[in-house]
Design an enzyme around this catalytic site. Sequence first.
Site, mmCIF file in Angstrom:
data_model
loop_
_atom_site.group_PDB
_atom_site.id
_atom_site.type_symbol
_atom_site.label_atom_id
_atom_site.label_comp_id
_atom_site.label_asym_id
_atom_site.label_seq_id
_atom_site.Cartn_x
_atom_site.Cartn_y
_atom_site.Cartn_z
ATOM 1 N N ASP A 335 0.843 -1.186 0.000
ATOM 2 C CA ASP A 335 0.000 0.000 0.000
ATOM 3 C C ASP A 335 0.887 1.247 0.000
ATOM 4 O OD1 ASP A 335 -2.667 1.257 0.375
ATOM 5 O OD2 ASP A 335 -1.854 1.845 2.314
ATOM 6 N N GLU A 371 1.434 -0.532 -5.096
ATOM 7 C CA GLU A 371 0.495 0.541 -5.381
ATOM 8 C C GLU A 371 1.374 1.767 -5.607
ATOM 9 O OE1 GLU A 371 -3.565 2.441 -3.535
ATOM 10 O OE2 GLU A 371 -1.842 2.268 -2.192
#
Length: 684
Positions: A335, A371
Amino acid sequence: MVNGGVNFAVYAPKASQLFLSLFDKEEREHRLTMFPSSSGVWHIHVKGITEGQRYGFRADGPWAANVSPRFNIHKLLLDPFAREVTGQVKWCEQLFDYLPDGAQGERETGNQWTINKQDSASFTPRSVVRSPDFDWEGVPRPEIPKEQSILYEAHLKGFTFTHPGIPENIRGTYLGMCHPVVISYLKELGITSLELLPVTSKVSEERLIHLGLVNYWGYNPLCLMAPEPSYGISDPVSEMKTMVRELHRAGIEVIMDVVFNHTCEGGLGGPVLNFRGLAEDEYYHMESNQGQLSTVNYSGCGNTLNFDSFQTLKITMDALRCWAEEYQIDGFRFDLAPIMGRQHRHFSPQSPFFFAISQDPVLSQRKMIAEPWDIGPDGYHLTGFPRDWQSWNDRYRDGCRKFWKGEPGIATEMAWRFTGSEDLFSKGGHLQTMNYICSHDGFTLMDLVSYDQRHNLANGENNRDGDAHNHSWNHGIEGKTDSHKILKARLRSRKNLVSMLMLTKGTPMLMAGDEFGHSQEGNNNAYCQDSKITWLNWQWLNNSNERAHYEEERENTDCSEMMTFTKKMIQFRCNHPLLQTLGHNTFDFYSHEGLQVDPEYFSLQRCDYLIVKTTSPIHAGRSLIVVMHSGKRFMKLQLSKHLYKRWFITLDTSLDNSFCNEPLLNRGWYRVSPSSVVVIEELD
């Protein structure tokens, strides 16, 4: 666990004294004085301690407002390296190491703080001693090549919580996720790799608790090596390992979504739970502006982990090794991954974190997925990661949406995205692109074609949260409708998007529920919705009057038809020889008149279609022609006029029976319906 006991160790180099707090079955606390070392690690060996012992730490040392770090012996601290946590954070004043002394009671301004001597032990979880031992029964990891991977992003609780085939007592748990009915479903669908939203221990923000909500997604980590206890029944550690083992037994990989960009301790005025009470200035990026201390916030969640610190590098690498070795995890999705690559706050492809992974004999063999953005300066780096990493390709996502929405001038962009985004990742870079249409962060596929605007009022922020630029289209009516025409058009659009995803060069990722038509009622930021909004609704699996009643409520949306189509589309990708050699294939582009063209042609001519022909040296004399037509009129497609060619229609999303193998007998042309995908096989 060594020498008849347990060695406890914790990093706190600037503390004056550390204490180990052991808790008995009656929750009585026993404190032991720990010993310092030159490395800043405090330690103590306690004989007679066994697995299951609950514990925490207390740190004593200097405390001053507007200074970092601050030490407060009255705060019980979790072990940042704990393998298990038990209990929940109970939000209250005692969790904070200060009392705001200003008229406004400001938490984020430390100038007027005074030390908070209220004890926090009654309001914090406990760390638990665990052994890494587990019986894997000889089950190996699947080790599926990237070229053959099809990822499936799912929330563990959301996937299992209402499934009628899972016993109620294990719904929403690790054991529910590996129940035979789930494994059978995943295998029948055809995916190879299950990418789970965070399953590490988490904390719901105080603001959400006051609103009656929770942090459902789990992107608010507490301890980086401990599984989320609420997904367990009695033993979350063994039960999560059981889940991984049984998925591996079925040949399914497990990819973990990990959050190494921030923790649940929030900004400067946040609670003291573990990192902040031990070495705040090393674990987090801190800055002082005109004497005012603050935390850097490149994550949007209050703090940012500091990868300039060797201790942050150590704990994140140890966490990855823990999951890879003790849990046999097959890969990781990071993330806000640019934060891990920031050196002196600037992103660098030569980050120590990237180098550490690449030289590690275990981690270098696992899949790494980024990401590729954070909210800090220069925070977008789609192609800035190591060559053996993959990146969530938002250029692909947005391009697909714009193309099928009918936005002009996007066809050339889609030509590049469809053929592996090698304009971005360089030649051979198709293994670096993770192609997707929808993910947890945004509309579901059903909502993408049903809503023009977000509908996030349930989140308690007056519909201000969530992305306002979704490139979605509702086909004429916002949200639910009983219009057969609109429902049919929405179904066709979903088929088109799934078709394009599975035909594209690169690794596809499908979001759980999109294979049949899950809706979040237009909520495109359901991070705080542990409710029917996010739990997959499986009632369409039933066959009786209950199903008919459900279909009436769902405006006759045929989940079963979409599910059947998605399964066949995945099978088509996995079984067709030309789609198994995409890395070796060549791609040529054609006008609808049969003329070979450059990709730029489609945008210069403002085409509402894209025609791609792919061939492989491995399968000579055989080609696939893929026609993607987003226009609103029929289009006459002229194929080669070579007399010795043969053509077969293998897919047409405008047909009720989309998959076929019908010979084309009308001299090399085909009538392409509006808003459809057509695949034609050409044989010499």
